[in-house]
Design a protein around this motif. Structure first.
Motif, mmCIF file in Angstrom:
data_model
loop_
_atom_site.group_PDB
_atom_site.id
_atom_site.type_symbol
_atom_site.label_atom_id
_atom_site.label_comp_id
_atom_site.label_asym_id
_atom_site.label_seq_id
_atom_site.Cartn_x
_atom_site.Cartn_y
_atom_site.Cartn_z
ATOM 1 N N GLY A 59 0.722 -1.311 -0.076
ATOM 2 C CA GLY A 59 0.000 -0.186 -0.172
ATOM 3 C C GLY A 59 0.926 1.313 0.003
ATOM 4 O O GLY A 59 0.267 2.321 0.227
ATOM 5 N N LEU A 60 2.122 1.165 -0.330
ATOM 6 C CA LEU A 60 2.940 2.286 -0.356
ATOM 7 C C LEU A 60 3.522 2.479 -1.708
ATOM 8 O O LEU A 60 2.752 1.965 -2.685
ATOM 9 N N ALA A 116 -2.478 5.703 5.553
ATOM 10 C CA ALA A 116 -2.675 4.668 6.910
ATOM 11 C C ALA A 116 -1.476 3.963 6.771
ATOM 12 O O ALA A 116 -1.116 3.552 7.852
ATOM 13 N N ASN A 117 -0.884 3.384 5.468
ATOM 14 C CA ASN A 117 0.070 2.363 5.498
ATOM 15 C C ASN A 117 1.702 3.037 5.913
ATOM 16 O O ASN A 117 2.368 2.550 6.473
ATOM 17 N N MET A 118 1.670 4.444 5.622
ATOM 18 C CA MET A 118 2.782 5.059 5.891
ATOM 19 C C MET A 118 3.118 5.238 7.539
ATOM 20 O O MET A 118 4.021 5.023 7.921
ATOM 21 N N ILE A 119 1.861 5.597 7.934
ATOM 22 C CA ILE A 119 1.620 5.482 9.478
ATOM 23 C C ILE A 119 1.898 4.236 10.163
ATOM 24 O O ILE A 119 2.755 4.086 11.143
ATOM 25 N N ILE A 157 5.746 -4.907 7.629
ATOM 26 C CA ILE A 157 5.253 -5.698 6.224
ATOM 27 C C ILE A 157 3.803 -6.082 6.036
ATOM 28 O O ILE A 157 3.039 -6.013 5.288
ATOM 29 N N ALA A 158 3.576 -7.076 6.963
ATOM 30 C CA ALA A 158 2.551 -7.994 7.201
ATOM 31 C C ALA A 158 1.282 -7.115 7.402
ATOM 32 O O ALA A 158 0.114 -7.159 6.768
ATOM 33 N N THR A 159 1.462 -5.936 8.519
ATOM 34 C CA THR A 159 0.183 -5.160 8.846
ATOM 35 C C THR A 159 -0.046 -4.361 7.545
ATOM 36 O O THR A 159 -1.054 -4.093 7.426
ATOM 37 N N CYS A 160 0.821 -3.817 6.884
ATOM 38 C CA CYS A 160 0.607 -3.175 5.560
ATOM 39 C C CYS A 160 -0.155 -3.720 4.580
ATOM 40 O O CYS A 160 -1.150 -3.450 3.844
ATOM 41 N N MET A 161 0.217 -4.972 4.252
ATOM 42 C CA MET A 161 -0.166 -5.739 3.238
ATOM 43 C C MET A 161 -1.618 -6.246 3.622
ATOM 44 O O MET A 161 -2.488 -6.470 2.747
ATOM 45 N N THR A 163 -3.646 -4.503 5.781
ATOM 46 C CA THR A 163 -4.557 -3.405 5.461
ATOM 47 C C THR A 163 -4.863 -3.229 4.075
ATOM 48 O O THR A 163 -5.914 -2.943 3.674
ATOM 49 N N SER A 164 -3.897 -3.222 3.141
ATOM 50 C CA SER A 164 -4.127 -2.811 1.717
ATOM 51 C C SER A 164 -5.137 -4.110 1.226
ATOM 52 O O SER A 164 -5.863 -3.687 0.421
ATOM 53 N N PHE A 165 -4.880 -5.423 1.601
ATOM 54 C CA PHE A 165 -5.703 -6.167 1.153
ATOM 55 C C PHE A 165 -7.230 -6.275 1.399
ATOM 56 O O PHE A 165 -8.152 -6.081 0.677
ATOM 57 N N LEU A 166 -7.218 -6.038 2.609
ATOM 58 C CA LEU A 166 -8.586 -5.640 3.282
ATOM 59 C C LEU A 166 -9.318 -4.274 2.544
ATOM 60 O O LEU A 166 -10.509 -4.406 2.258
ATOM 61 N N ALA A 167 -8.785 -3.298 2.448
ATOM 62 C CA ALA A 167 -8.925 -2.142 1.901
ATOM 63 C C ALA A 167 -9.592 -2.305 0.363
ATOM 64 O O ALA A 167 -10.458 -1.946 -0.129
#
Length: 173
Positions: A59-60, A116-119, A157-161, A163-167
């Motif tokens: 998501g970056l 959000a993913n940056m944060i 990495i997992a949290t961002c992935m 989050t992006s997947f769910l979005a």
């Protein structure tokens, strides 16, 4: 008095030494990557484009991830490196207003998900080099130093992935 003297010698001189030993060479590497050209593009642009697909899965984008990588010596330089990458400049740039910064981010494809993913990645990414050095110095263990690097990195990495997947799954972007 002795507390002040010890504090100055232990912390202030340590930070100044860090700036000389770690941040200055990191700045030189960043400057070289931004100024050495291969064809029509800088080395920084080539590397950023190479890591872009992985960064997008988080998501970056490649510029943001490259800024985190180059910010390893000192986490406080991540945003200035990102701005340099977006502006394709080899020097720092000062915005006249927050609105200019907002437009830079929007012009480079930022959405609420990018922010959000940056944060999230800022919260859950590897510690800076000085922190890892301190962990090694205090534990005398390469294993614990690597664990201290890998655990937050994998979490970030997992949290961002996720989050992006769910979005994308719920079509929120």
């Amino acid at each position: 008095g002795s507390v002040i003297v010890r504090s100055i010698s232990d912390r202030t001189l340590f930070v100044l030494w860090r700036a000389i030993i770690v941040a200055a060479p990191a700045g030189l590497v960043i400057w070289m990557m931004a100024n050495i050209m291969i064809g029509d593009y800088s080395v920084l642009t080539w590397v950023t484009n190479a890591i872009d697909p992985f960064a997008r899965s988080m998501g970056l984008d490649g510029t943001i991830l490259m800024a985190f990588i180059l910010g390893f010596p000192a986490n406080e330089i991540v945003i200035p490196i990102m701005v340099m990458g977006y502006l394709s400049k080899s020097t720092l740039f000062e915005f006249e207003s927050l609105d200019q910064f907002k437009h830079l981010l929007l012009d480079n494809g930022w959405t609420w998900l990018t922010a959000a993913n940056m944060i999230l990645f800022t919260i859950y990414h590897w510690p800076c080099s000085t922190t890892l050095f301190t962990i090694y110095k205090e534990t005398k263990s390469s294993r614990w130093t690597w664990i201290s690097f890998l655990v937050p990195t994998v979490m970030g990495i997992a949290t961002c992935m996720i989050t992006s997947f769910l979005a994308h799954l719920f079509q929120l972007v």
